[in-house]
Design a protein around this motif. Structure first.
Motif, PDB file in Angstrom:
ATOM      1  N   HIS A 133     118.552 -43.328  37.958  1.00  0.00           N
ATOM      2  CA  HIS A 133     117.921 -42.165  37.360  1.00  0.00           C
ATOM      3  C   HIS A 133     118.860 -40.983  37.207  1.00  0.00           C
ATOM      4  O   HIS A 133     118.434 -39.893  36.886  1.00  0.00           O
ATOM      5  N   ASP A 134     120.138 -41.230  37.487  1.00  0.00           N
ATOM      6  CA  ASP A 134     121.067 -40.122  37.331  1.00  0.00           C
ATOM      7  C   ASP A 134     121.161 -39.744  35.867  1.00  0.00           C
ATOM      8  O   ASP A 134     121.122 -40.582  34.981  1.00  0.00           O
ATOM      9  N   GLN A 135     121.320 -38.469  35.645  1.00  0.00           N
ATOM     10  CA  GLN A 135     121.516 -37.988  34.278  1.00  0.00           C
ATOM     11  C   GLN A 135     122.988 -37.731  34.094  1.00  0.00           C
ATOM     12  O   GLN A 135     123.563 -36.911  34.785  1.00  0.00           O
ATOM     13  N   ARG A 136     123.572 -38.428  33.178  1.00  0.00           N
ATOM     14  CA  ARG A 136     125.002 -38.206  32.936  1.00  0.00           C
ATOM     15  C   ARG A 136     125.183 -37.657  31.531  1.00  0.00           C
ATOM     16  O   ARG A 136     124.865 -38.275  30.574  1.00  0.00           O
ATOM     17  N   SER A 151     130.839 -29.191  29.030  1.00  0.00           N
ATOM     18  CA  SER A 151     130.473 -30.073  27.933  1.00  0.00           C
ATOM     19  C   SER A 151     130.462 -31.544  28.385  1.00  0.00           C
ATOM     20  O   SER A 151     129.610 -32.333  27.985  1.00  0.00           O
ATOM     21  N   ALA A 152     131.380 -31.932  29.265  1.00  0.00           N
ATOM     22  CA  ALA A 152     131.402 -33.315  29.760  1.00  0.00           C
ATOM     23  C   ALA A 152     130.224 -33.619  30.692  1.00  0.00           C
ATOM     24  O   ALA A 152     129.798 -34.760  30.799  1.00  0.00           O
ATOM     25  N   HIS A 153     129.698 -32.601  31.364  1.00  0.00           N
ATOM     26  CA  HIS A 153     128.644 -32.824  32.360  1.00  0.00           C
ATOM     27  C   HIS A 153     127.386 -32.040  32.010  1.00  0.00           C
ATOM     28  O   HIS A 153     126.713 -31.500  32.888  1.00  0.00           O
ATOM     29  N   GLY A 177     125.107 -29.142  41.455  1.00  0.00           N
ATOM     30  CA  GLY A 177     124.138 -30.141  41.028  1.00  0.00           C
ATOM     31  C   GLY A 177     123.159 -30.439  42.143  1.00  0.00           C
ATOM     32  O   GLY A 177     123.207 -29.819  43.218  1.00  0.00           O
ATOM     33  N   HIS A 178     122.296 -31.404  41.884  1.00  0.00           N
ATOM     34  CA  HIS A 178     121.261 -31.751  42.847  1.00  0.00           C
ATOM     35  C   HIS A 178     121.859 -32.104  44.211  1.00  0.00           C
ATOM     36  O   HIS A 178     122.760 -32.917  44.309  1.00  0.00           O
ATOM     37  N   GLY A 179     121.367 -31.457  45.259  1.00  0.00           N
ATOM     38  CA  GLY A 179     121.792 -31.785  46.613  1.00  0.00           C
ATOM     39  C   GLY A 179     123.051 -31.091  47.075  1.00  0.00           C
ATOM     40  O   GLY A 179     123.547 -31.370  48.176  1.00  0.00           O
ATOM     41  N   MET A 180     123.560 -30.137  46.270  1.00  0.00           N
ATOM     42  CA  MET A 180     124.772 -29.459  46.722  1.00  0.00           C
ATOM     43  C   MET A 180     124.702 -27.992  46.277  1.00  0.00           C
ATOM     44  O   MET A 180     123.843 -27.266  46.779  1.00  0.00           O
ATOM     45  N   LEU A 181     125.485 -27.533  45.343  1.00  0.00           N
ATOM     46  CA  LEU A 181     125.469 -26.115  44.972  1.00  0.00           C
ATOM     47  C   LEU A 181     124.519 -25.836  43.813  1.00  0.00           C
ATOM     48  O   LEU A 181     124.354 -26.663  42.916  1.00  0.00           O
ATOM     49  N   ASP A 182     123.933 -24.631  43.827  1.00  0.00           N
ATOM     50  CA  ASP A 182     123.154 -24.177  42.673  1.00  0.00           C
ATOM     51  C   ASP A 182     124.035 -23.466  41.660  1.00  0.00           C
ATOM     52  O   ASP A 182     123.739 -23.491  40.467  1.00  0.00           O
ATOM     53  N   ALA A 183     125.093 -22.826  42.152  1.00  0.00           N
ATOM     54  CA  ALA A 183     126.006 -22.135  41.235  1.00  0.00           C
ATOM     55  C   ALA A 183     127.387 -22.037  41.853  1.00  0.00           C
ATOM     56  O   ALA A 183     127.534 -22.028  43.077  1.00  0.00           O
ATOM     57  N   ALA A 184     128.392 -22.004  40.989  1.00  0.00           N
ATOM     58  CA  ALA A 184     129.773 -21.783  41.417  1.00  0.00           C
ATOM     59  C   ALA A 184     130.411 -20.755  40.507  1.00  0.00           C
ATOM     60  O   ALA A 184     130.270 -20.822  39.283  1.00  0.00           O
ATOM     61  N   ARG A 231     128.428 -40.037  25.839  1.00  0.00           N
ATOM     62  CA  ARG A 231     128.765 -40.183  27.254  1.00  0.00           C
ATOM     63  C   ARG A 231     130.207 -39.747  27.452  1.00  0.00           C
ATOM     64  O   ARG A 231     131.020 -39.876  26.526  1.00  0.00           O
ATOM     65  N   SER A 232     130.507 -39.269  28.667  1.00  0.00           N
ATOM     66  CA  SER A 232     131.841 -38.736  28.951  1.00  0.00           C
ATOM     67  C   SER A 232     132.282 -39.164  30.333  1.00  0.00           C
ATOM     68  O   SER A 232     131.468 -39.265  31.256  1.00  0.00           O
TER      69      SER A 232
END
Lengths: 335, 335
Positions: free
Chosen positions: B332-335, A21-23, A65-72, B288-289
């Motif tokens: 352009h980051d989405q937060r 929910s925070a991200h 997220g972008h540039g690292m993992l697709d799923a955890a 925002r969080s």
């Protein structure tokens, strides 16, 4: 044991719900909340999947997220995710180019990720990279050979960037195996870990003791000794790491000082300061640094030092943009 | 007390040296190491300066960089920086448009920042914004009125972005005062703080107690009670915050859950999860969080919840790029 929680049984689930929910611009739950994945998948990109027990946050969910993992995939505390979680993550994130699984070197994790990979044979192309950076754990509890600890985040960052840039599955597997030989970590603890389910510390230290060579699951380390000053602790860690690496002339490296959860940031920077000097005296150029609480063991007081040798390719991929909850930088940021 | 340190007297200096060395593309020491400043100053921009005692890291040094602070002055642990540190920072970073000082509401800090401002009268234009977000501390120890706690980082981020965009000194002062009325924080602790100099805890809690309404200097809070579950704790915090705010219909807000140093990230997300639901039930939209360990009290176990109402301008400025050691995102980051 005092913790901010309702009941131990739902602690992981409640915390993950807060995390998503925070991200929510970066991550979403997969079906059945079996895993957390990037909100936006990239068709044709190799999917990078990792996971492990809860209690190491922000790893791994904080690196989705972008540039690292697709799923955890997150298991119960200090417990591997189950094969069905991993299978669900593979099915959801493989957009045709296959999946790379990044697995920390613990018997339970390896078994479950292997079972998942076998279950999808013929439907998905899978390769696996084992993270095993802990110099203190050759033959230690719960793992065969070196455990995968804080250095795992470096493997995930660099392979994530390579996948984002279009590297294929075979290339990622080869790059991951090359990386593994260049990353070494050692950890020390000033306290054990209190696991919510049992409300008991995994080990207890006297007020003047520290545990040397700890992993991230509350297991005891290699030995226990009187606590010494920061210079002496850093020196012991750095010399152990250096003795386990094959150095060239004028190596360049990333220095990561990682807190285990209960250690304040200023102490991490103090150890970083000593460790950097020691490595530089040994002829290593520290070209990138990361200091913070990234790969944890619940509330354990302690830290680990990781040295990761960087060739041109690793340095370039480390610098590529990343947008996750726990690690975030853009193309033009100066680090 | 177990800490990673050499001797208490040099702990802050050694840690800051590590900090500057780890982030040397973003920050440098000022002359005499009296303060830390951005590596690249922007001529014609109002300089934003903050500071306070050590022991709250990453605040304030971790907020020095593009889009936030130009300089941060660090005192001894839980002790205001001296006027000569602040004067040196003003002289170094004022490029002609004046300086805005952001000061947490503690008597010692206010006195020293005031003395510095008076010392440079006629040579530098100075305005001051007092951060005072702690609902629990009207008339509490070491401050007059509300203490400045975790909400300070929101003031620093938003005013930093406004200065970067060219806002003048009077505009920043007015914006800062408006912000102050819209930010409220409350904290609870599960442990006291061990100050390195004395090696003694500032207060001691029984294994089943928590301290409610704590600040960030190890001072006792408003009252002590048996620890309860996370739902109850969050409910008490959120209702106290809401009772102290003037809400409109359909308010939008940032929700910050901040760890004090010894509390693991998953517990912060668990409290975030409950607090978000409670605020939303009260008609507030959390747009925002921020969840993490930003404004600390050494190794204290505990956390604070901050609600910051956001109008259009605050939201836009919050989203502006920031490049500091502790807070970092791009356009352009989405937060």
């Amino acid at each position: 044991m005092k913790k901010f929680m309702n009941v131990a049984a739902s602690m992981v689930a409640e915390s993950l719900e807060g995390f998503v929910s925070a991200h929510d611009r970066v991550v979403v739950f997969g079906p059945g909340r079996k895993f957390i994945r990037r909100r936006h998948l990239t068709p044709g990109k190799v999917a990078i999947i990792s996971g492990g027990g809860a209690g190491h946050e922000p790893m791994h969910v904080g690196f989705v997220g972008h540039g690292m993992l697709d799923a955890a995939c997150t298991g119960h505390i200090f417990t591997s995710p189950t094969p069905d979680q991993i299978i669900a993550a593979i099915e959801e994130t493989d957009t045709g180019a296959g999946c790379l699984l990044i697995v920390k070197n613990y018997d339970g994790d390896i078994m479950n990720f292997e079972m998942a990979a076998e279950a999808v044979i013929g439907r998905h192309r899978i390769e696996t990279v084992i993270a095993s950076d802990d110099v203190a754990a050759q033959g230690a509890a719960r793992s065969s050979g070196r455990r995968g600890v804080a250095g795992t985040l470096i493997v995930e960052k660099i392979l994530g960037a390579a996948a984002e840039a279009g590297m294929n599955l075979a290339g990622l597997k080869a790059l991951g195996e090359r990386l593994s030989t260049q990353i070494r970590t050692m950890g020390v603890a000033l306290s054990g870990v209190t696991v919510p389910d049992t409300a008991r510390a995994t080990f207890t230290l006297e007020p003047d003791e520290m545990e040397v060579g700890v992993g991230i699951h509350g297991e005891p380390g290699l030995f226990r000794q009187k606590i010494t000053d920061a210079d002496t602790i850093a020196s012991m860690i750095c010399s152990t790491i250096l003795a386990d690496m094959e150095l060239q002339n004028s190596d360049r490296a990333l220095l990561l000082v990682n807190g285990f959860g209960g250690t304040p940031t200023p102490e991490l920077y103090l150890i970083y300061n000593v460790a950097r000097r020691l490595f530089e005296v040994s002829g290593i150029r520290i070209v990138r640094s990361l200091v913070g609480t990234y790969v944890t063991s619940l509330d354990m007081a302690g830290l680990s030092v990781t040295l990761s040798l960087f060739d041109e390719e690793a340095l370039r991929l480390w610098d590529e943009p990343v947008l996750t909850a726990a690690l975030q930088w853009g193309r033009h940021d100066q680090r």
